[in-house]
Design an enzyme around this catalytic site. Sequence first.
Site, mmCIF file in Angstrom:
data_model
loop_
_atom_site.group_PDB
_atom_site.id
_atom_site.type_symbol
_atom_site.label_atom_id
_atom_site.label_comp_id
_atom_site.label_asym_id
_atom_site.label_seq_id
_atom_site.Cartn_x
_atom_site.Cartn_y
_atom_site.Cartn_z
ATOM 1 N N ASP A 111 -8.046 4.992 1.211
ATOM 2 C CA ASP A 111 -7.097 3.912 1.783
ATOM 3 C C ASP A 111 -7.637 2.594 1.688
ATOM 4 O O ASP A 111 -8.778 2.436 1.486
ATOM 5 C CB ASP A 111 -6.906 4.213 3.320
ATOM 6 C CG ASP A 111 -6.176 5.515 3.820
ATOM 7 O OD1 ASP A 111 -5.422 5.991 2.828
ATOM 8 O OD2 ASP A 111 -6.098 6.055 4.844
ATOM 9 N N ARG A 125 -1.915 4.257 -5.300
ATOM 10 C CA ARG A 125 -0.651 4.219 -4.237
ATOM 11 C C ARG A 125 -0.470 2.837 -3.747
ATOM 12 O O ARG A 125 -1.275 1.902 -3.546
ATOM 13 C CB ARG A 125 -1.250 4.903 -2.765
ATOM 14 C CG ARG A 125 -0.088 4.912 -1.689
ATOM 15 C CD ARG A 125 -0.964 5.212 -0.202
ATOM 16 N NE ARG A 125 -1.243 6.435 -0.093
ATOM 17 C CZ ARG A 125 -2.481 6.782 0.672
ATOM 18 N NH1 ARG A 125 -2.867 5.684 1.343
ATOM 19 N NH2 ARG A 125 -2.545 7.893 0.724
HETATM 20 P P1 FDA Z 1 9.107 -1.569 6.213
HETATM 21 O O1 FDA Z 1 7.834 -1.874 7.216
HETATM 22 O O2 FDA Z 1 9.830 -2.691 5.614
HETATM 23 O O3 FDA Z 1 9.778 -0.426 7.002
HETATM 24 C C1 FDA Z 1 11.149 -0.047 6.424
HETATM 25 C C2 FDA Z 1 11.789 0.976 7.344
HETATM 26 O O4 FDA Z 1 10.674 2.247 7.656
HETATM 27 C C3 FDA Z 1 11.911 0.454 8.852
HETATM 28 O O5 FDA Z 1 13.220 -0.223 8.824
HETATM 29 C C4 FDA Z 1 12.017 1.692 9.468
HETATM 30 O O6 FDA Z 1 13.236 2.718 9.578
HETATM 31 C C5 FDA Z 1 10.719 2.493 8.877
HETATM 32 N N1 FDA Z 1 9.417 2.404 9.503
HETATM 33 C C6 FDA Z 1 8.578 1.627 8.836
HETATM 34 N N2 FDA Z 1 7.430 1.793 9.912
HETATM 35 C C7 FDA Z 1 7.879 2.379 10.716
HETATM 36 C C8 FDA Z 1 6.943 2.745 12.036
HETATM 37 N N3 FDA Z 1 5.843 2.484 12.317
HETATM 38 N N4 FDA Z 1 7.811 3.603 12.972
HETATM 39 C C9 FDA Z 1 9.073 3.958 12.617
HETATM 40 N N5 FDA Z 1 9.651 3.698 11.634
HETATM 41 C C10 FDA Z 1 9.141 2.916 10.788
HETATM 42 N N6 FDA Z 1 -1.358 0.330 4.519
HETATM 43 C C11 FDA Z 1 -2.411 0.017 4.232
HETATM 44 O O7 FDA Z 1 -2.795 -1.388 4.557
HETATM 45 N N7 FDA Z 1 -3.395 0.653 3.503
HETATM 46 C C12 FDA Z 1 -3.093 1.717 3.291
HETATM 47 O O8 FDA Z 1 -3.928 2.577 2.631
HETATM 48 C C13 FDA Z 1 -1.658 2.625 3.630
HETATM 49 N N8 FDA Z 1 -1.489 3.766 3.287
HETATM 50 C C14 FDA Z 1 -0.258 4.149 3.674
HETATM 51 C C15 FDA Z 1 -0.011 5.540 3.194
HETATM 52 C C16 FDA Z 1 1.309 6.026 3.194
HETATM 53 C C17 FDA Z 1 1.820 7.171 2.783
HETATM 54 C C18 FDA Z 1 2.404 4.957 3.859
HETATM 55 C C19 FDA Z 1 3.611 5.607 3.960
HETATM 56 C C20 FDA Z 1 2.075 3.867 4.306
HETATM 57 C C21 FDA Z 1 0.715 3.332 4.243
HETATM 58 N N9 FDA Z 1 0.400 2.075 4.607
HETATM 59 C C22 FDA Z 1 -0.933 1.788 4.313
HETATM 60 C C23 FDA Z 1 1.268 1.424 5.473
HETATM 61 C C24 FDA Z 1 1.891 0.384 4.810
HETATM 62 O O9 FDA Z 1 1.231 -0.664 4.279
HETATM 63 C C25 FDA Z 1 2.948 -0.252 5.775
HETATM 64 O O10 FDA Z 1 2.496 -1.004 6.719
HETATM 65 C C26 FDA Z 1 4.095 0.774 6.343
HETATM 66 O O11 FDA Z 1 4.448 1.886 5.355
HETATM 67 C C27 FDA Z 1 5.663 0.320 6.587
HETATM 68 O O12 FDA Z 1 5.894 -0.652 5.687
HETATM 69 P P2 FDA Z 1 7.324 0.296 4.847
HETATM 70 O O13 FDA Z 1 7.105 0.049 3.550
HETATM 71 O O14 FDA Z 1 7.634 1.548 5.518
HETATM 72 O O15 FDA Z 1 8.399 -0.815 5.025
#
Ligand code: FDA
Length: 311
Positions: free
Chosen positions: A136, A187
Amino acid sequence: MIDAASKAFFQAISRSAFLKLLATRYGMSGERGFARRFIAGEHVEQVIAAARAVETRGLAITLDYLGESVSETPEARRATQEYLDIVDRIVAAGIERNISLKLSQLGLDLDPQLGLDNLRRILQRASPHGFFVRIDMESSAYTDATLDVFETLWEEGFRQVGVVLQSALRRSAEDLRRVTRMGARVRLVKGAYKEPRELAWQRRAEVDAAYVSLTQALLREGTYPAFATHDPAMIAAAKTYAAEYGVRRDAFEFQMLYGIRRDLQTALAAEGYKVRVYIPFGREWFPYFMRRLGERPANVGFVIRALLKER
Ligand code: FDA
């Protein structure tokens, strides 16, 4: 994604000892503890059960034993030993062999060599069993050290290991070139940490635009990239570009967090995309949990409702 101020707020309160005490008391109590939506449990049997349930839905898994920023060498050694035991438990359980971990949990902060040595021990145990190990990415304070540890192990011949890049960081396009040149797996995420303006895009539109551009670069030049996001716009951008560029559906995957957008996870799998669910577990769940609240303040309402129900 929410704005930088909210991220900073939740990051700051995640350091509150009182809140931590309160959360630890109620968050995991029974099946209905409010943190159980995002965290499979505190024990390895619970995460194995959760992983089986996710696999039954036709989804892939990666397990994360929660913990980060250890402050003493014995703690880092203990976490490493626990990971070694988890590797054995996963093999015995017959679930998919894929784990995610944080280098600060293995002692990176204390001494990069310690983090490197501890990760090497885990890879030596896991690799013969065909595990894939994802490192990560933590805050920007760790980016260089994390990539250096990764590259060292790669040069030592470990190939079933990959990294994470964050579209929020301005440096990521350069890092992407470095990692794709090696032929390693990335990733891609938006980034969960509050970062200073000099290092990171602050506006959602900028982070998203960078995410799309890095997605396209990974589809052109990457090795089996993973697009980890719940954002339908990012997912659509990846699908469209892959189709236009002639990238097969089995040449990349989507990843989402346990308990978030389960509907979207299932829908994508039904369309023939590989979807991996990141399933965290362990006693040190509080900082992870606070980052999830910080990403979506509506989750705070969900927690309060769960607490009221419990009372
Ligand atoms: P965004 O935040 O724009 O969210 C899009 C939509 O997703 C929202 O409108 C909502 O519907 C849904 N959503 C998002 N977050 C939610 C929550 N917490 N609860 C409920 N609904 C939610 N980061 C990092 O810095 N280092 C890492 O190693 C990782 N590893 C990682 C692995 C995996 C498998 C995932 C999915 C994410 C990570 N992350 C991470 C976290 C990533 O950086 C980010 O903070 C989150 O995924 C939220 O961003 P989105 O891309 O989902 O978009």
